[in-house]
Scaffold this motif. Structure first.
Motif, PDB file in Angstrom:
ATOM      1  N   LYS A 254      37.050  39.500  29.570  1.00  0.00           N
ATOM      2  CA  LYS A 254      36.335  40.639  30.074  1.00  0.00           C
ATOM      3  C   LYS A 254      34.825  40.229  30.587  1.00  0.00           C
ATOM      4  N   LEU A 255      34.385  38.973  29.922  1.00  0.00           N
ATOM      5  CA  LEU A 255      33.187  38.375  30.436  1.00  0.00           C
ATOM      6  C   LEU A 255      33.240  37.592  31.584  1.00  0.00           C
ATOM      7  N   VAL A 256      34.433  37.287  32.290  1.00  0.00           N
ATOM      8  CA  VAL A 256      34.720  36.544  33.344  1.00  0.00           C
ATOM      9  C   VAL A 256      34.768  37.780  34.402  1.00  0.00           C
ATOM     10  N   THR A 257      33.658  37.898  35.147  1.00  0.00           N
ATOM     11  CA  THR A 257      33.458  38.520  36.456  1.00  0.00           C
ATOM     12  C   THR A 257      33.566  38.029  37.867  1.00  0.00           C
ATOM     13  N   LEU A 258      34.622  38.326  38.270  1.00  0.00           N
ATOM     14  CA  LEU A 258      35.151  37.452  39.614  1.00  0.00           C
ATOM     15  C   LEU A 258      34.910  38.341  40.846  1.00  0.00           C
ATOM     16  N   ASP A 259      34.266  37.757  41.806  1.00  0.00           N
ATOM     17  CA  ASP A 259      33.582  38.584  42.943  1.00  0.00           C
ATOM     18  C   ASP A 259      34.653  38.315  44.278  1.00  0.00           C
ATOM     19  N   TRP A 260      35.815  38.000  43.917  1.00  0.00           N
ATOM     20  CA  TRP A 260      36.742  38.164  45.042  1.00  0.00           C
ATOM     21  C   TRP A 260      37.809  39.153  44.772  1.00  0.00           C
ATOM     22  N   LEU A 261      38.429  39.549  45.777  1.00  0.00           N
ATOM     23  CA  LEU A 261      39.235  40.649  45.592  1.00  0.00           C
ATOM     24  C   LEU A 261      40.910  40.182  45.735  1.00  0.00           C
ATOM     25  N   ASN A 262      41.436  40.590  44.582  1.00  0.00           N
ATOM     26  CA  ASN A 262      43.128  40.372  44.383  1.00  0.00           C
ATOM     27  C   ASN A 262      43.609  41.765  44.820  1.00  0.00           C
ATOM     28  N   SER A 263      45.137  42.065  44.418  1.00  0.00           N
ATOM     29  CA  SER A 263      45.641  43.199  44.644  1.00  0.00           C
ATOM     30  C   SER A 263      45.105  44.247  43.914  1.00  0.00           C
ATOM     31  N   TRP A 264      44.895  44.213  42.548  1.00  0.00           N
ATOM     32  CA  TRP A 264      44.289  45.097  41.894  1.00  0.00           C
ATOM     33  C   TRP A 264      43.110  45.524  42.296  1.00  0.00           C
ATOM     34  N   ARG A 265      41.935  44.682  42.270  1.00  0.00           N
ATOM     35  CA  ARG A 265      40.650  45.147  42.653  1.00  0.00           C
ATOM     36  C   ARG A 265      40.417  45.522  44.171  1.00  0.00           C
TER      37      ARG A 265
END
Length: 516
Positions: A315-326
């Motif tokens: 939960k501490l890893v905040t990815l700034d690119w979009l996968n299917s769910w995001r």
């Protein structure tokens, strides 16, 4: 007379000398000597050295941090608590924590980025795994007959050979199946790996139970298969996490080697601590003085801590690119924000979208069914042209016309139907990509598909036959394409303001590209 004149001459000389000395003293008081120039050399790990120039005596003065100092000074420095603590902190930092670049705007970037909390949870879960692995090893040795008179080395060797062979085969098959999807769902696959290792250890522990006699070999083979899946998934995801922390802390990809090395040092210390604790634990449990209830409770507690620690670390890893769910979450949030405005647009109004940190808190870590919008039909991305032509409402002649007119189009979109009957319940949105389609175009195509889906759900017309259904679909596609032209610039700007990088969008697709 001459003697008197000589006496006056000496007095005059002494008076001149006294005046000169007084003048020099006054100048010295008026303009004090400048302070010696000091040069401080700092390292990224917090260490520093000081160098001074004493201009009056033309000397170089070194402080205690220089290499060339007296042995007595070393002893005094080590006795001083503050200096000793500084040395210990510098040594620990340079061994276990990545160096912060001098250009960094925040000196507390390790804390503000969440890296310290991440390695804390990550090392806790690693320690739990080490402790349970020793318990599992002890149980397997009991299962193969260690300590029994009727057990042979050959039977134990064959059991281990079959077990290891199953693990190798499983790793190859799993790599072939899931290798292309690890990056798209890196957090889910990491948590999947943690669950698999928990299942594997549990199977190894229950395998020697007398009630499961005859199932020992199948159970340890299945356990090793689970561990093999964990090894493949965790190994594939570790590079992505190291790259993330390198970009977050150092700002470039150049720090990934240092992040990896420091992570290895952390695991070495945790592994050593785990060996000591596991040895004490195995001795206590093997003495026979611990009841099965306590043994089972301890194992369940370690497993629970392992899963919870992994959950919080991811939960501490905040990815700034979009996968299917995001991407689905952001697009749905965007369309709900602009819904109800004139002509379906809010080009003059700012649309607020959730940022990566907010989405990371609610993003699922399990492979559960994907989110579905209310009254929505399935959206299939990256389909083959065979499937596109078979399910689309377009005729062969119209498809050829579309291909000739849209040679520069990045993707093709159409509403299709599953089955021979074109009914509302079997609608689906089909998207076929061309080789020129980049990651941002994929995000635009998904937004286009969701707009089509919304228009299909909101249409008031009812179809009574296939002809009316095709007319409804054509009208919806025309309206959605016009709406996309107005909405996508706003979506692109809103996503960028929220901190999303559309150029790195990577979603699950059928995997096809069409060339014509």
């Amino acid at each position: 007379m001459q003697q008197k004149h000589h006496h006056h001459r000496q007095c005059h000389q002494w008076l001149v000398l006294i005046l000169i000395i007084c003048y020099q003293d006054c100048n010295a008081l008026a303009s004090p000597s400048p302070k010696p120039i000091q040069v401080i050399s700092r390292r990224n790990d917090g260490r520093s050295k000081r160098f001074s120039f004493d201009e009056s005596n033309n000397k170089r003065v070194y402080n205690h941090s220089e290499v060339r100092f007296r042995l007595s000074q070393v002893g005094r420095d080590l006795i001083r608590p503050s200096v000793a603590l500084d040395h210990i902190q510098s040594a620990v930092r340079s061994t276990f924590l990545p160096s912060i670049p001098r250009s960094s705007s925040s000196k507390n970037v390790l804390r503000t980025s969440g890296y310290l909390q991440y390695i804390l949870f990550d090392n806790i879960q690693d320690l739990c795994t080490s402790l349970r692995s020793v318990l599992a090893t002890q149980r397997i040795l009991e299962g193969v007959g260690v300590g029994r008179a009727d057990a042979t080395a050959l039977s134990a060797t064959l059991n281990f050979l079959i077990r290891d062979g199953c693990g190798m085969l499983a790793s190859l098959l799993f790599t072939s199946y899931a290798a292309s999807s690890f990056r798209r769902n890196v957090k889910r696959w990491k948590y999947f790996a943690d669950i698999m290792v928990d299942i594997g250890i549990t199977l190894e522990i229950i395998a020697p139970f007398p009630r499961l006699k005859g199932w020992f070999l199948p159970l340890i083979c299945l356990a090793n298969v689970c561990k093999a899946l964990c090894g493949v998934a965790a190994g594939a995801c570790s590079g992505a996490f190291q790259l993330y922390w390198s970009m977050t802390i150092i700002g470039t990809q150049d720090g990934i080697s240092e992040i990896s090395a420091k992570n290895g040092a952390q695991r070495t210390v945790i592994g050593g601590l785990g060996l000591v604790m596991a040895g004490l634990l195995a001795k206590a449990l093997g003495s026979g003085h611990v009841s099965k209830i306590v043994w089972t409770g301890l194992y369940c507690a370690l497993t629970s801590v392992h899963l919870v620690a992994n959950w919080w670390s991811l939960k501490l890893v905040t990815l700034d690119w979009l996968n299917s769910w995001r991407l689905h979450f952001i697009v749905d949030q965007f369309l709900r924000s602009v819904q109800g405005s004139v002509d379906g647009t809010k080009t003059g109004k700012k649309v607020h979208l959730s940022n990566p940190k907010e989405v990371s808190r609610i993003e699922p870590l399990l492979f559960l069914p994907e989110l579905k919008r209310k009254n929505s039909c399935p959206i299939e991305m990256g389909v083959s042209f065979n499937r596109f032509a078979r399910m689309s409402h377009h005729t062969s002649a119209s498809l050829q016309t579309i291909l000739s007119e849209k040679q520069k189009q990045k993707y093709l979109l159409s509403v299709g139907h599953a089955g021979r009957k074109r009914v509302k319940q079997k609608r689906r949105v089909l998207v076929a990509f061309t080789p020129e389609c980049n990651n941002k175009d994929v995000a635009m195509a998904y937004l286009h598909a969701c707009i089509v889906d919304d228009e299909l759900a909101s249409t008031s017309k009812e179809q009574r036959n296939d002809v009316e259904e095709i007319e409804i679909v054509k009208e919806v596609e025309t309206k959605a394409e016009s709406k996309l032209t107005r909405l996508f610039p706003l979506f692109e700007k809103s996503a960028s303001n929220a901190g999303w990088d559309l150029d790195r969008t990577e979603i699950s697709t059928h995997g096809y590209e069409i060339c014509y």
